[in-house]
Design an enzyme around this catalytic site. Structure first.
Site, short mmCIF file in Angstrom:
data_model
loop_
_atom_site.label_atom_id
_atom_site.label_comp_id
_atom_site.label_asym_id
_atom_site.label_seq_id
_atom_site.Cartn_x
_atom_site.Cartn_y
_atom_site.Cartn_z
N GLY A 24 34.77 -0.75 12.77
CA GLY A 24 36.45 -0.59 12.53
C GLY A 24 37.14 -1.59 11.40
O GLY A 24 38.25 -1.37 11.25
N CYS A 77 42.08 26.09 -3.39
CA CYS A 77 43.02 27.08 -3.11
C CYS A 77 44.03 26.74 -1.83
O CYS A 77 44.21 27.38 -1.11
CB CYS A 77 42.57 28.43 -3.05
SG CYS A 77 41.34 28.91 -4.46
N1 LLP Z 1 31.04 2.92 16.02
C1 LLP Z 1 31.87 4.11 16.68
C2 LLP Z 1 31.58 4.40 18.12
C3 LLP Z 1 32.66 5.05 15.69
O1 LLP Z 1 33.19 5.95 16.51
C4 LLP Z 1 32.95 4.38 14.55
C5 LLP Z 1 33.72 5.13 13.61
C6 LLP Z 1 32.33 3.18 13.96
C7 LLP Z 1 31.62 2.48 15.06
C8 LLP Z 1 32.70 2.79 12.63
O2 LLP Z 1 33.81 2.45 12.36
P1 LLP Z 1 34.33 1.61 10.92
O3 LLP Z 1 33.69 0.67 10.84
O4 LLP Z 1 33.61 2.83 10.05
O5 LLP Z 1 35.78 1.72 10.97
N2 LLP Z 1 36.87 9.62 9.19
C9 LLP Z 1 37.69 8.54 9.47
C10 LLP Z 1 37.27 7.47 10.30
C11 LLP Z 1 36.69 7.93 11.52
C12 LLP Z 1 35.95 6.79 12.12
C13 LLP Z 1 35.21 7.52 13.20
N3 LLP Z 1 34.46 6.44 14.24
C14 LLP Z 1 38.36 8.09 8.16
O6 LLP Z 1 37.78 8.48 7.07
O7 LLP Z 1 39.12 7.36 7.91
#
Ligand code: LLP
Length: 441
Positions: free
Chosen positions: A252, A365
């Site tokens: 996150g 498109c």
């Molecule tokens: N762990 C779990 C259980 C997750 O669902 C996620 C991301 C992460 C770790 C990694 O989170 P990060 O460090 O990348 O924030 N497509 C969206 C982001 C979706 C995140 C989904 N889960 C975007 O482009 O902002």
């Protein structure tokens, strides 16, 4: 200390003697000419800098395991880098497991999570020797127990819980709040534990998992998340005499897409987490657990950029100027999906005066296919190379073939060398799954 997630540009970005932008010692215009556009460019030094920061920041906490959340950018080359950096992988589909396995990744350093894993995926995960599975709901507990039984195995599991913590990020990427599709509600944990204890004897509960959201800038939410998890571990210990020794805190950590974004550093994150773990261990008289974190965006986001070639443009009389590029929502869905904003430069004219307001439009498109709205750039000419920064996470991984546009290539740059890590898709590959039923022949 500042860490790479607090930069907009890859750490090796410069303007070179040709007056072009260079990343990883490679001139972006030369890369565009050699590999074509749209092109994802990943700076290896930036990826390794951030993985090093994570290791360094947590070095005083002995029981920490880093896992890269592969969903942010999954390719075989990334698996190799993560393996060299000593990271594990957080995987969320059969396809991600297959990619890791066929890249030769050590599967004893992987976790499988997701809210609707299929029988086949769970079976495949076990077959591939995945270390731990994070179970999301009651349906999956029963399913996984069956799969484990049919494989004659006892499977190590975490329970994914919803800690009820709201973080201030885009609604679509919040996950830890109570009304979420992910994880067990706090009030459902006891029932899950009882089922595992009494019925699901092929499951071994080793810990809890939570992920509160993505693109997070606040420290406090992590502090609080750990408090909630500790409270549950203590409760489970007292009520069921079950000692949960593993805690997965999710990912996150935010990155800097534009000057308005102020993400905390990896050191701030580590300090907050460590302080909360120490405080709550003392408070509840518990041994410090083994901790897992699974960052995705912050590992690859800043390292990746996208190059486009400027094509047609349109000046709406008394209105906006639209400049179209040769990619769009198929290689970067984030602007149309989350109103995401990016920092943009003209790679062959980085010193030009940004005195024109322009909207960078994709080639699809669809009116909503806008990559950057009303940004200031030097006047763009057809053929210019447009560089979007911080596209390394959730760009390629969310790409599509919308309008049957081919998926873009990706290169890894380092010390003046570039290596293809994803080939540009071909028309043949695009149609390779298409089938014309016999009756049309
Ligand atoms: N762990 C779990 C259980 C997750 O669902 C996620 C991301 C992460 C770790 C990694 O989170 P990060 O460090 O990348 O924030 N497509 C969206 C982001 C979706 C995140 C989904 N889960 C975007 O482009 O902002």
């Amino acid at each position: 200390m500042k860490t790479a997630n607090q930069e907009i540009k890859p750490i090796t970005t410069k303007i070179n003697a040709n007056g072009n932008i260079e990343v990883g010692g490679c001139d972006l215009i030369e890369l565009a000419n050699t590999y074509g556009t749209p092109l994802y460019v990943y700076d290896e030094a930036t990826i390794r800098s951030i993985t090093q920061s994570y290791k360094d920041a947590f070095k005083d906490y002995p029981k920490i395991n880093m896992m890269f959340a592969a969903k942010a950018f999954m390719t075989k080359a990334i698996c190799k880098i993560m393996s060299e950096e000593g990271f594990g992988l957080d995987l969320c589909s059969g396809g991600e497991i297959y990619t890791a396995k066929t890249a030769g990744f050590d599967m004893s350093k992987t976790l499988f999570n997701g809210n609707n894993k299929s029988f086949d995926e769970l079976n495949y995960a076990i077959e591939c020797g995945i270390k731990t599975i994070s179970v999301d709901n009651f349906f999956e507990l029963a399913l996984l127990n069956d799969v484990a039984k049919s494989n004659n195995k006892k499977v190590r599991i975490l329970l994914r819980i919803t800690p009820g913590i709201e973080c201030h990020t885009h609604e679509y990427i919040q996950t830890g709040h109570l009304d979420s599709k992910f994880g067990f509600d706090l009030t459902q944990i006891d029932e899950a534990v009882e089922l595992i204890k009494e019925e699901y004897t092929n499951l071994e509960l080793v810990g809890l998992h939570a992920h509160i959201g993505s693109q997070i800038f606040e420290k406090q939410v992590y502090y609080d998340e750990i408090g909630v998890l500790f409270k549950e571990i203590k409760r489970i210990k007292d009520k069921y005499s079950i000692n949960l020794t593993e805690l997965n805190l999710g990912g996150g950590l935010g990155i800097k897409y534009t000057q308005h974004d102020k993400p905390i550093s990896v050191y701030d994150l580590a300090k907050t987490m460590t302080e909360s773990i120490e405080y709550h261990s003392k408070e509840y008289g518990m041994e410090m657990p083994e901790i897992f974190i699974e960052p995705g965006r912050s590992i690859v986001g800043t390292a990746g950029i996208t190059l486009y070639t400027a094509g047609s443009s349109k000046q709406v009389p008394k209105g906006r100027k639209y400049q179209a590029v040769d990619g769009g929502m198929s290689d970067n869905a984030r602007p149309s999906l989350y109103q995401a904003q990016y920092t943009v430069e003209v790679a062959n004219n980085p010193n030009g005066k940004s005195d024109e307001k322009v909207t960078i439009a994709g080639r699809h498109c669809e009116s909503g296919d806008i990559l950057a709205k009303d940004i200031m750039l030097p006047e763009i000419e057809e053929g210019d190379t447009i560089c979007f920064y911080t596209t390394g996470a959730y760009g390629y991984s969310m790409s599509s073939n919308y309008n049957r546009v081919l998926k873009s290539a990706a290169v890894l740059v380092n010390n003046g060398k570039s290596d293809i890590i994803i080939n540009r898709q071909t028309y043949e590959q695009l149609c390779e799954s298409d089938v014309i039923p016999d009756r049309f022949k």
